[in-house]
Every structure is written in structure tokens, then in C-alpha cells.
Scaffold this active site. Structure first.
Site: not given
Ligand code: IPM
Ligand code: MG
Length: 365
Positions: A139, A247, A223, A251
Site C-alpha cells: 500500500y 484486505d 492462498d 473481506d
Molecule cells: C479497506 C478498503 C480500503 C483498503 C480501500 C477503500 C482503500 O478496501 O479498508 O479494506 O484497501 O484498505
Molecule cells: Mg478492503
């Protein structure tokens, strides 16, 4: 007086911020005394003052105890340059305050075990944390460029970089968290192809030997870890991983719970040795959901629960944090659902869900 900077941002951000303000006001009525400051960030800030991360917002953040951040982003900002995009406001705050430890719990509320796309028995009772390193890795690594290399070709470069101290401090945070839970840390990286993965594992193991041997530690390639997260998520307690894997894996973990609209997060900096306090920002894991923005139907739970994490981690108001969690769970037990978790059944709007949570808070108080 405890103070909070509210950053509503874009999309559904203002709607869920209003909902959360009502919850904060409930605690203020009971004597908590939160001072609320509001500021601009993301696309809303870009529209108002030409930058997603205004100096004034930074100053307000410096002057308050913690940040409560809703969401940023939207298709109308897609054409902007990288550092003018709404996300630059979010990344700027993380980096400026060195909020390296991103705690992302994935909890399946009993009433919602059927909302998951996975089988009930796989997710029922799930309570895990993805601990994501938040201020390093790809990042922020330099160089980060797109250059012209002739012949109509361009070259894009991102840099994945980790220093020992960055891995060590996130590993410590993982062991400390696990100690207060079920005592198990799973570290995920890609040491089979990445040098940062090799160092990651080395440092996590060395840190483990320095006084954390009471905590169980294992390692997975990221993975394979992703696969295990959907195969048998309850095997985990605390998963610690780098910024990019975190990240994605957070999710995945969020979806185990049935709705991204449910999950809060905390991003913490180091403990200041002088004051004993740490910088902190709390935010829902979900984004700005431009598709439903402005309709008053967004699920406010992730942001309200993010305030709950602030009660816990920034203000040591553990009873209040528990009461808030219980009120959210009780509203769900009652069958109150916003559309995202209603599975096509009857649903309430943002205000309806907030009313239901407040009613349980008031009853308990
Ligand atoms: C998160 C989001 C952010 C990230 C984006 C909005 C930049 O996906 O907080 O997970 O990638 O960190
Ligand atoms: Mg994210």
C-alpha cells in the site's frame, strides 16, 4: 471529556453517521459526556475544498481522542488522480497516525447464522479476528509508479516492503489479542514466492519466542489460508497477516458472517509511553455503497459496532461496550432486519434498525 471526530465521508457514510450519533447521544444522556467534532474527508472533502484529506481534518483528528470514520468513495471520483481520490483521505489518516494494527472481527450473531452463504454448521458461533497490518507493505512501499518505457508500452510498479519492526509490532498485537481470547494465532504470508513472506515468518517466530510461548502459533500460506477460511473458519482465533492479504482475507471473513454491513473495525497505533494512550480510528469494514446511498436503507450496525469498539479500545468503557453489543444482538433476535440481511423477507430502514437498537439500550439502562 472524551472526544470523537466523526468523519461521515461519502455514499451511505452520512446516513450511518447520523444513526451512530443517536447511539452516542444515548450514552451522553447517561452521562458519558462525549464531545463530538465533525470533519470532511474523501469525496465530500474533495468537492468542498479540493482535497480528500484537508489539513483542517488532520488538525481536528490531532485534537480528539479517536476518529469514527464512516466510508469514502464513489464512481463520480473515478477519473481523479491517485492522490486526489477519496481513498487517499483514508490512507492518509492511517499513515499519518501510524495506525498499524487493524482489528477486523468476524462474528456471526446467532440470529444471523442463516444469512451466510455458507452452511449454518460451518459458521454458527463464529468469532474470529483478522488482524491486518495497515501501514506498510504494498500500500505504501516506494517506488509506486507508472512509467512510459517506449514502443507504446508502460510499466507499473508497486513495492511490497516490510522492515523487522513493522512485523514485530503487529505480531505482538496478535499475541496480545489471542491471549485475551482462545490463545491461538495463525500467521499468513506467501514465503514460497515473496521475500517479505520469508522475513514475515522469521520475525513472527522470533517474536513468539520472546515471551509469547503460551499462545499457540501456526503458519499458513495466504492462498491456502483463504481456502481454509471458507472451508472451516472456526479453526481460527486470530489471523495475522500483511496489508494486502489482510484486505482480501478480511473481506472473505466478512462474507462468512452474511453481510459486510455487520462488521466493525479498529485501527490502532502504538501506545504512547508518556500518556499510555494510543491513536485510534474506528470504521465499518464496508464501503460507501453508492448504489443505495441517499435512500436511508443502509445497515447502520457496522458503524454503530465500530463506536462499540471505540468504547472498548479507546475509552475503557467495557460495560457500555457490552451493553451496545447486547442491544445489537437483541434487535437481531427480535427479527429486525435491514434489506442486506433480510434474505428477501420484510425489512426496516436505517432509522428502524437504529430505533430497535436504541430501544434495547434504553430497556437495559
Ligand atoms: C479497506 C478498503 C480500503 C483498503 C480501500 C477503500 C482503500 O478496501 O479498508 O479494506 O484497501 O484498505
Ligand atoms: Mg478492503
Amino acid at each position: 471529556m472524551p472526544s470523537l471526530l466523526l468523519l461521515a465521508g461519502d455514499g451511505i457514510g452520512p446516513e450511518i453517521t447520523d444513526a451512530t450519533k443517536r447511539v452516542i447521544e444515548h450514552f451522553n444522556t447517561a452521562g458519558a459526556g462525549f464531545e463530538l467534532v465533525e470533519g470532511l474527508v474523501g469525496g465530500a472533502a474533495y468537492d468542498a475544498v479540493g482535497t480528500p484529506f484537508p489539513e483542517e481534518t488532520l488538525q481536528k483528528a490531532e485534537a480528539t481522542d479517536a476518529i469514527l470514520f464512516a466510508a469514502v468513495g464513489g464512481p463520480q471520483y473515478d477519473h481523479l488522480a491517485y492522490d486526489e481520490r477519496p481513498e487517499a483521505g483514508l490512507l492518509g489518516l492511517r499513515k499519518h497516525f501510524d495506525l498499524f494494527a487493524n482489528i477486523r472481527p468476524a462474528i456471526v450473531y446467532p440470529a444471523l447464522a442463516d444469512a451466510s452463504s455458507l452452511k449454518r454448521e460451518v459458521v454458527e458461533g463464529l468469532d474470529i479476528i483478522i488482524l491486518r497490518e495497515l501501514t506498510g507493505g504494498v500500500y505504501f512501499g516506494e517506488p509506486k509508479t507508472i512509467e512510459d518505457i517506449g514502443n507504446g508500452q508502460k510499466r507499473a510498479v508497486d513495492t511490497q516492503v516490510y522492515d523487522t519492526f513493522e512485523i514485530e509490532r503487529i505480531a505482538r498485537a496478535a499475541f496480545d489479542l489471542a491471549r485475551a481470547r482462545r490463545g491461538k494465532v495463525t500467521s499468513m504470508e506467501k514465503r514460497n514466492v515473496m521475500k517479505t513472506g520469508v522475513l514475515w515468518r522469521e520475525v513472527v517466530e522470533a517474536t513468539h519466542r520472546q515471551g509469547y510461548e503460551d499462545v499457540a502459533l501456526d503458519h499458513m500460506l495466504a492462498d491456502a489460508g483463504a481456502m481454509q477460511l471458507v472451508r472451516d473458519p472456526k479453526q481460527f482465533d486470530v489471523v495475522v497477516t500483511d496489508n494486502l492479504f489482510g484486505d482480501m482475507l478480511s473481506d472473505v471473513a466478512a462474507q462468512l458472517t452474511g453481510s459486510l454491513g455487520m462488521l466493525p473495525s479498529a485501527s490502532l497505533g502504538a501506545v504512547d509511553e508518556r500518556t499510555g494512550r494510543r491513536r485510534a480510528m474506528y470504521e465499518p469494514v464496508h464501503g460507501s455503497a453508492p448504489d443505495i446511498a441517499g435512500r436511508g436503507i443502509a445497515n447502520p450496525i457496522a458503524m454503530i459496532a465500530s463506536f462499540g469498539m471505540a468504547l472498548q479500545y479507546s475509552f475503557a468503557m467495557l460495560d457500555e461496550a457490552r451493553a451496545l453489543d447486547a442491544a445489537i444482538a437483541a434487535a437481531l433476535e427480535d427479527g429486525v432486519r435491514t434489506a442486506d440481511i433480510a434474505a428477501g423477507g420484510p425489512s426496516v430502514d436505517t432509522k428502524g434498525m437504529t430505533d430497535a437498537i436504541l430501544a434495547h439500550l434504553q430497556r437495559a439502562a
